[in-house]
Motif scaffolding. Structure first.
Motif, PDB file in Angstrom:
ATOM      1  N   SER A  28      -5.869  96.215 -57.480  1.00 26.28           N
ATOM      2  CA  SER A  28      -7.231  96.719 -57.268  1.00 26.28           C
ATOM      3  C   SER A  28      -8.276  95.663 -57.621  1.00 26.28           C
ATOM      4  O   SER A  28      -9.286  95.517 -56.921  1.00 26.28           O
ATOM      5  N   THR A  29      -8.040  94.913 -58.681  1.00 24.12           N
ATOM      6  CA  THR A  29      -8.949  93.828 -59.055  1.00 24.12           C
ATOM      7  C   THR A  29      -9.005  92.773 -57.951  1.00 24.12           C
ATOM      8  O   THR A  29     -10.083  92.272 -57.605  1.00 24.12           O
ATOM      9  N   SER A  56      -9.016 103.637 -58.545  1.00 30.42           N
ATOM     10  CA  SER A  56      -9.703 102.836 -59.561  1.00 30.42           C
ATOM     11  C   SER A  56     -10.880 102.048 -59.003  1.00 30.42           C
ATOM     12  O   SER A  56     -11.653 101.479 -59.777  1.00 30.42           O
ATOM     13  N   LEU A  60     -14.084 100.178 -61.006  1.00 30.85           N
ATOM     14  CA  LEU A  60     -14.224  98.718 -60.993  1.00 30.85           C
ATOM     15  C   LEU A  60     -15.557  98.279 -60.403  1.00 30.85           C
ATOM     16  O   LEU A  60     -16.105  97.244 -60.806  1.00 30.85           O
ATOM     17  N   LEU A 228     -15.010  94.254 -65.304  1.00 23.12           N
ATOM     18  CA  LEU A 228     -14.632  95.209 -64.261  1.00 23.12           C
ATOM     19  C   LEU A 228     -14.254  96.564 -64.854  1.00 23.12           C
ATOM     20  O   LEU A 228     -14.480  97.604 -64.231  1.00 23.12           O
ATOM     21  N   ASP A 229     -13.678  96.575 -66.026  1.00 23.20           N
ATOM     22  CA  ASP A 229     -13.384  97.851 -66.697  1.00 23.20           C
ATOM     23  C   ASP A 229     -14.653  98.648 -66.954  1.00 23.20           C
ATOM     24  O   ASP A 229     -14.617  99.874 -67.089  1.00 23.20           O
TER      25      ASP A 229
END
Length: 287
Positions: A28-29, A56, A60, A228-229
């Motif tokens: 996802s990142t 997610s 993000l 990003l979290d």
């Protein structure tokens, strides 16, 4: 490029599935960073969170509290950071588990894909669920003109699962644009030494085994992970940032590869229609 003769996805030129054989490799990142890098190149980019059970992308991209607007049985994507975004995460409570069987989850994903009013999308990024289960098979086999990028780390367990994803792509004749090795090394902020925390050269091994390009090696970044979290993308957009530069180079490779594939597809279609393929035109002109 391969078309599966399924209904056309309006207003979308290219579809890129970001695939991994297992969870926890940062798929996802990677999807978010590729999408943002493509916008830097001037492209109109959409991103669909195809992980029904563990969405997610809203988190993000810092839009987890947004809600999609339904309009005449259509879904307007969330607009943020120059992206058009959709996810099941916009329709369910963040802490509620999605307890659906495969066919129901696949149907939901199909609706998210086809009922969204994508606007003039050059590249639609699909953040795929991990593995080779029902949802992945249903989506990959149904999409027109889809390509893929494989994400791995250098761990043996990750490489073993990535092999399965690679074989799935080959089984469905999905062109693979290349492999990205994530978390390839970690640079200590204090001493400057670089360590391979998950072994090394896993991406290179997979790329050689399946004769696909290694698009890039992404180092582990604590700063990007923390940002990003918390839905902060500044580190992704900072052109002076080492990782941002790597993703920008990856985006350029993606654009180039898709341009070549699209040109080959056009030549193939012209040939089928009885027209002279581009690479034969000089031969005919010389006669």
């Amino acid at each position: 490029m391969v078309s599966n003769n399924i209904k056309k996805l309006d207003n979308v030129k290219n579809i890129i599935a970001i695939v991994s054989g297992k969870g926890g490799v940062g798929k996802s990142t990677i999807s978010v960073n590729i999408a943002l890098a493509l916008t830097k190149l001037g492209a109109n980019v959409g991103i669909l969170d195809a992980d029904i059970y563990g969405p997610s992308i809203p988190l993000l991209l810092g839009v987890k509290d947004s809600k999609n607007i339904l309009d005449n049985n259509k879904i307007n994507p969330i607009q943020a950071h120059g992206l058009q975004i959709n996810s099941i995460g916009f329709f369910i409570d963040e802490e509620s588990p999605v307890m659906w069987r495969g066919p129901m989850a696949s149907k939901c994903l199909e609706q998210l894909l086809y009922l969204t009013t994508w606007q003039n999308i050059d590249y639609l990024i699909l953040d795929m669920p991990p593995g080779t289960g029902d949802i992945s098979i249903s989506l990959i086999s149904a999409l027109p003109k889809v390509t893929s990028i494989i994400i791995t780390t250098s761990q043996n367990i990750a490489l073993s699962d990535v092999n399965k994803s690679m074989l799935m792509m080959k089984k469905f004749n999905i062109p693979m644009l290349g492999v990205i090795e994530n978390m390839s090394n970690f640079k200590c902020a204090y001493c400057g030494n670089s360590e391979n925390i998950f072994s090394k050269n896993g991406g290179q091994f997979i790329s050689k085994k399946y004769n696909v390009d290694l698009l890039g090696n992404i180092p582990f970044s604590i700063e990007m992970m923390k940002n990003l979290d918390n839905g902060i993308i500044e580190s992704c957009n900072n052109v002076d940032n080492e990782i941002s530069s790597i993703f920008l180079n990856i985006a350029k490779k993606i654009v180039n590869k898709l341009s070549i594939l699209n040109n080959l597809e056009q030549e193939k279609n012209h040939s089928k229609e009885g027209k002279i393929p581009i690479f034969f035109k000089k031969m005919y002109k010389s006669k």
